[in-house]
Design an enzyme around this catalytic site. Sequence first.
Site, PDB file in Angstrom:
ATOM      1  NE  ARG A 107      -5.822 -17.577 -12.343  1.00 13.69           N
ATOM      2  CZ  ARG A 107      -5.968 -16.594 -13.221  1.00 13.69           C
ATOM      3  NH1 ARG A 107      -5.211 -16.554 -14.294  1.00 13.69           N
ATOM      4  NH2 ARG A 107      -6.859 -15.653 -13.048  1.00 13.69           N
ATOM      5  CB  THR A 111       2.227 -15.275  -7.635  1.00 17.02           C
ATOM      6  OG1 THR A 111       1.462 -16.454  -7.294  1.00 17.02           O
ATOM      7  CG2 THR A 111       2.802 -14.654  -6.368  1.00 17.02           C
ATOM      8  CG  ASP A 203     -13.680 -17.477 -10.575  1.00 14.73           C
ATOM      9  OD1 ASP A 203     -12.633 -17.192  -9.955  1.00 14.73           O
ATOM     10  OD2 ASP A 203     -14.146 -18.640 -10.640  1.00 14.73           O
ATOM     11  CG  ASP A 206     -16.363 -17.554  -7.833  1.00  9.12           C
ATOM     12  OD1 ASP A 206     -16.304 -18.466  -6.985  1.00  9.12           O
ATOM     13  OD2 ASP A 206     -15.608 -16.561  -7.822  1.00  9.12           O
TER      14      ASP A 206
HETATM   15  C1  PRP Z   1      -9.314 -20.924 -12.859  1.00  9.42           C
HETATM   16  C2  PRP Z   1      -9.699 -21.829 -14.028  1.00  9.42           C
HETATM   17  C3  PRP Z   1      -8.380 -22.466 -14.359  1.00  9.42           C
HETATM   18  C4  PRP Z   1      -7.382 -21.382 -14.066  1.00  9.42           C
HETATM   19  C5  PRP Z   1      -6.944 -20.803 -15.378  1.00  9.42           C
HETATM   20  O1  PRP Z   1      -9.229 -21.644 -11.704  1.00  9.42           O
HETATM   21  O2  PRP Z   1     -10.697 -22.750 -13.735  1.00  9.42           O
HETATM   22  O3  PRP Z   1      -8.108 -23.625 -13.600  1.00  9.42           O
HETATM   23  O4  PRP Z   1      -8.062 -20.399 -13.281  1.00  9.42           O
HETATM   24  O5  PRP Z   1      -5.987 -19.846 -15.196  1.00  9.42           O
HETATM   25  P1  PRP Z   1      -4.486 -20.003 -15.685  1.00  9.42           P
HETATM   26  O6  PRP Z   1      -4.528 -20.462 -17.102  1.00  9.42           O
HETATM   27  O7  PRP Z   1      -3.951 -18.599 -15.544  1.00  9.42           O
HETATM   28  O8  PRP Z   1      -3.769 -20.950 -14.778  1.00  9.42           O
HETATM   29  P2  PRP Z   1      -9.035 -20.967 -10.268  1.00  9.42           P
HETATM   30  O9  PRP Z   1      -7.585 -20.874  -9.928  1.00  9.42           O
HETATM   31  O10 PRP Z   1      -9.798 -19.682 -10.220  1.00  9.42           O
HETATM   32  O11 PRP Z   1      -9.655 -22.033  -9.296  1.00  9.42           O
HETATM   33  P3  PRP Z   1     -11.179 -22.525  -9.161  1.00  9.42           P
HETATM   34  O12 PRP Z   1     -11.511 -23.312 -10.417  1.00  9.42           O
HETATM   35  O13 PRP Z   1     -11.154 -23.374  -7.951  1.00  9.42           O
HETATM   36  O14 PRP Z   1     -12.044 -21.309  -9.028  1.00  9.42           O
HETATM   37  N1  URA Z   2      -9.893 -18.209 -14.482  1.00  5.94           N
HETATM   38  C1  URA Z   2     -11.194 -17.890 -14.690  1.00  5.94           C
HETATM   39  O1  URA Z   2     -12.102 -18.529 -14.135  1.00  5.94           O
HETATM   40  N2  URA Z   2     -11.468 -16.885 -15.514  1.00  5.94           N
HETATM   41  C2  URA Z   2     -10.503 -16.173 -16.142  1.00  5.94           C
HETATM   42  O2  URA Z   2     -10.828 -15.247 -16.909  1.00  5.94           O
HETATM   43  C3  URA Z   2      -9.158 -16.524 -15.899  1.00  5.94           C
HETATM   44  C4  URA Z   2      -8.892 -17.554 -15.077  1.00  5.94           C
END
Ligand code: PRP
Ligand code: URA
Length: 212
Positions: A107, A111, A203, A206
Amino acid sequence: MKKYDNVTVLDHPLISHKIAILRSVDTHTKDFRELVEEITTLLTYEAFRDAPTREVEVTTPLVKCKQRMVVENSIAVIPILRAGLGMVSGVHTLFPTAKVGHIGMYRNEETLVPQEYYCKLPEGIEKKRVIVLDPMLATGGSACAAIDLLKKRGCKDIRQMSIIAAPEGIEKLAEAHPDVKIFVAYLDERLNENGYILPGLGDAGDRLFGTK
Ligand code: PRP
Ligand code: URA
């Protein structure tokens, strides 16, 4: 939240118990990863309730009998990178032959729009039941984008499996893809102004990979 027929929220004391530990800031990477796997296994049990089966003949020590088995090769799981990776072994615990495809998505922090950066899908994906794995269904943007992509590749039988969902994410996904069955372990309250789920767990990527 509006009620959707295609949404299943697991309502079980053991799930609530595990989610409580998962959320806690005091739960560190190893335990966090194990809990994600365990909760995914419980979700898999529910999501496979109507898995395609075929009849086989089995010889027991006493007699021959007919028994139904899940059709090998009929199901693929697609973790959304990164955090979806943490769910794969939870599915394999119950169904070790599930094929695995990968969709990389992150994400944009301002945005919240998902950006695709990787896609590798198993051969013949369009004929399989496909289960998208992502522990967090927040705005629903990443799930919708992944499912749009899978539909463009010809997939017709798609499900979404998430551990924690915000009502906003469920609404967005259920409205955009009413044909997709959604399985979530726990429904949280809402999103905060940065698109994080409350109370949530922070997160997921993380926490799974120890990157912060
Ligand atoms: C997080 C999570 C989802 C997304 C959910 O990923 O693992 O993929 O956010 O959010 P949404 O429903 O608003 O799209 P992130 O973008 O943080 O990437 P990552 O898994 O690489 O940390
Ligand atoms: N992605 C995450 O990992 N945690 C949240 O709460 C939302 C999006």
